[in-house]
Design a protein around this motif. Structure first.
Motif, short mmCIF file in Angstrom:
data_model
loop_
_atom_site.label_atom_id
_atom_site.label_comp_id
_atom_site.label_asym_id
_atom_site.label_seq_id
_atom_site.Cartn_x
_atom_site.Cartn_y
_atom_site.Cartn_z
N UNK A 168 38.82 42.69 33.46
CA UNK A 168 40.26 42.75 33.70
C UNK A 168 40.65 44.06 34.37
N UNK A 169 40.07 45.17 33.94
CA UNK A 169 40.37 46.45 34.55
C UNK A 169 39.90 46.50 36.00
N UNK A 170 38.78 45.86 36.30
CA UNK A 170 38.31 45.83 37.68
C UNK A 170 39.25 45.03 38.57
N UNK A 171 39.76 43.92 38.06
CA UNK A 171 40.70 43.13 38.85
C UNK A 171 41.97 43.92 39.13
N UNK A 172 42.48 44.63 38.11
CA UNK A 172 43.67 45.44 38.30
C UNK A 172 43.39 46.60 39.26
N UNK A 173 42.21 47.18 39.15
CA UNK A 173 41.84 48.31 40.00
C UNK A 173 41.76 47.91 41.47
N UNK A 174 41.32 46.68 41.73
CA UNK A 174 41.07 46.24 43.11
C UNK A 174 42.22 45.43 43.70
N UNK A 175 43.19 45.07 42.91
CA UNK A 175 44.27 44.21 43.41
C UNK A 175 44.96 44.86 44.61
N UNK A 176 44.93 44.16 45.75
CA UNK A 176 45.57 44.65 46.96
C UNK A 176 44.88 45.82 47.62
N UNK A 177 43.63 46.11 47.23
CA UNK A 177 42.95 47.30 47.74
C UNK A 177 42.34 47.11 49.12
N UNK A 197 27.49 40.57 49.89
CA UNK A 197 27.35 41.87 49.23
C UNK A 197 25.94 41.94 48.65
N UNK A 198 25.56 43.13 48.21
CA UNK A 198 24.25 43.24 47.59
C UNK A 198 24.26 42.74 46.15
N UNK A 199 25.38 42.95 45.44
CA UNK A 199 25.43 42.63 44.02
C UNK A 199 26.80 42.10 43.63
N UNK A 200 26.82 41.08 42.79
CA UNK A 200 28.05 40.63 42.16
C UNK A 200 27.94 40.88 40.67
N UNK A 201 28.94 41.55 40.09
CA UNK A 201 28.96 41.76 38.65
C UNK A 201 30.05 40.91 38.02
N UNK A 202 31.31 41.38 38.07
CA UNK A 202 32.42 40.59 37.51
C UNK A 202 33.04 39.65 38.54
N UNK A 203 32.72 39.83 39.82
CA UNK A 203 33.30 39.00 40.87
C UNK A 203 34.65 39.49 41.37
N UNK A 204 35.17 40.60 40.81
CA UNK A 204 36.48 41.09 41.20
C UNK A 204 36.51 41.54 42.67
N UNK A 205 35.45 42.17 43.12
CA UNK A 205 35.40 42.64 44.51
C UNK A 205 35.39 41.48 45.49
N UNK A 206 34.62 40.45 45.19
CA UNK A 206 34.56 39.28 46.07
C UNK A 206 35.89 38.53 46.08
N UNK A 207 36.54 38.45 44.92
CA UNK A 207 37.84 37.77 44.87
C UNK A 207 38.88 38.52 45.70
N UNK A 208 38.88 39.85 45.61
CA UNK A 208 39.82 40.64 46.40
C UNK A 208 39.50 40.53 47.90
N UNK A 209 38.21 40.52 48.24
CA UNK A 209 37.83 40.37 49.65
C UNK A 209 38.27 39.02 50.19
N UNK A 210 38.13 37.97 49.39
CA UNK A 210 38.57 36.64 49.82
C UNK A 210 40.08 36.62 50.05
N UNK A 211 40.82 37.25 49.15
CA UNK A 211 42.27 37.32 49.33
C UNK A 211 42.64 38.03 50.62
#
Length: 296
Positions: A168-177, A197-211
């Protein structure tokens, strides 16, 4: 000079296997098997962040695979980009449901790597995800795909270090980044957009990139309907911001222009694929429990 010398020594005089430390090997046969010996599989983190595209990974992030990724990213073992790229290419094929021995691909493959922070690139001396993406594109071209890397994502603002954050903190950290760079009309040139990407952990980075890609493509489609203009050499230059990196030079040297197959009256629509649509995501590795997608 320091960067070129590191490239040369890594390629000619590998000190040890990036996975297990065996001497005089970039990646020993056992570690190559751990990395890409099994078929890539669908992965899904729990909880799954909203907007995460379907994701595929080549191997679980553990043991030799973890060591190889860290050696490439943090210790500058650049020769590992080739086997890591082969593994990533396998995950891309799985995501697009394209057999490894296929002679024809339905559309150009556009690999969009997740961006690293500029300070991280300066500290490491290279951009790990982009370098692996370039190696994956080369492997895909070897098997018949018109694949290229589009490094069009940029960080809109600084984000906190994610190592100690939960999902949850990663999603908030990356929202709109993230945002799409100005001049990234190449996303509308037609093709299968795959986030890599090289690694997916929580998926927050990929979700933000898709957005960011979806939002940027939608804005560009609107602009193209108002005033359609050809993409020229100047536009390509604008798609890459900041200092020229070694990955920039490699992308320009090996890049393959994607030819658009347009449908009448719809700028950027190629073969039924909506221009700029993210079809899937592909990574080298994901946590072992992300492979357990059939949970009750």
């Amino acid at each position: 000079m320091r960067g070129w010398w590191q490239d040369l020594t890594d390629l000619v005089l590998p000190a040890e296997c990036g996975g297990c430390g065996r001497p005089r090997a970039v990646l020993c046969p056992e570690c190559r098997t751990a990395l890409s010996g099994a078929a890539p599989r669908r992965v899904r983190p729990v909880p799954e962040p909203p907007g995460l595209p379907v994701a595929y990974a080549a191997a679980p992030y553990a043991d030799e695979v973890r060591a190889a990724l860290l050696a490439h990213k943090e210790r500058g073992a650049l020769a590992l980009a080739a086997p890591l790229g082969v593994a990533l290419a396998g995950a891309v094929r799985a995501g697009l449901r394209q057999p490894s021995g296929a002679d024809q691909w339905p559309a150009p493959v556009l690999l969009v790597p997740l961006p690293s922070a500029r300070r991280a690139v300066r500290a490491r001396g290279h951009d790990p995800a982009r370098r692996i993406a370039l190696a994956a594109a080369a492997e895909l071209r070897r098997t018949g795909a018109a694949a290229r890397v589009l490094a069009v994502l940029r960080q809109r603002r600084a984000v906190a270090d994610q190592s100690g954050l939960n999902s949850r903190q990663r999603m908030d950290n990356l929202a709109g980044a993230l945002r799409v760079a100005p001049g990234a009309e190449r996303l509308l040139g037609g093709g299968s957009v795959v986030l890599v990407d090289d690694l997916m952990t929580t998926g927050a980075s990929l979700a933000e990139a898709a957005r960011a890609v979806r939002e940027g493509a939608a804005l560009m489609r609107t602009a193209s309907l108002e005033a359609v203009r050809p993409v020229g050499r100047g536009d390509e230059a604008n798609a890459v911001c900041g200092a020229v990196t070694r990955e920039d030079r490699e992308e320009r040297r090996t890049g393959v222009r994607a030819e658009a197959v347009r449908m009448p009256g719809v700028p950027g629509n190629a073969g039924g694929i909506r221009a700029g649509e993210v079809l899937c995501a592909a990574v080298v590795a994901a946590p072992p429990d992300a492979f357990e997608i059939n949970r009750n």
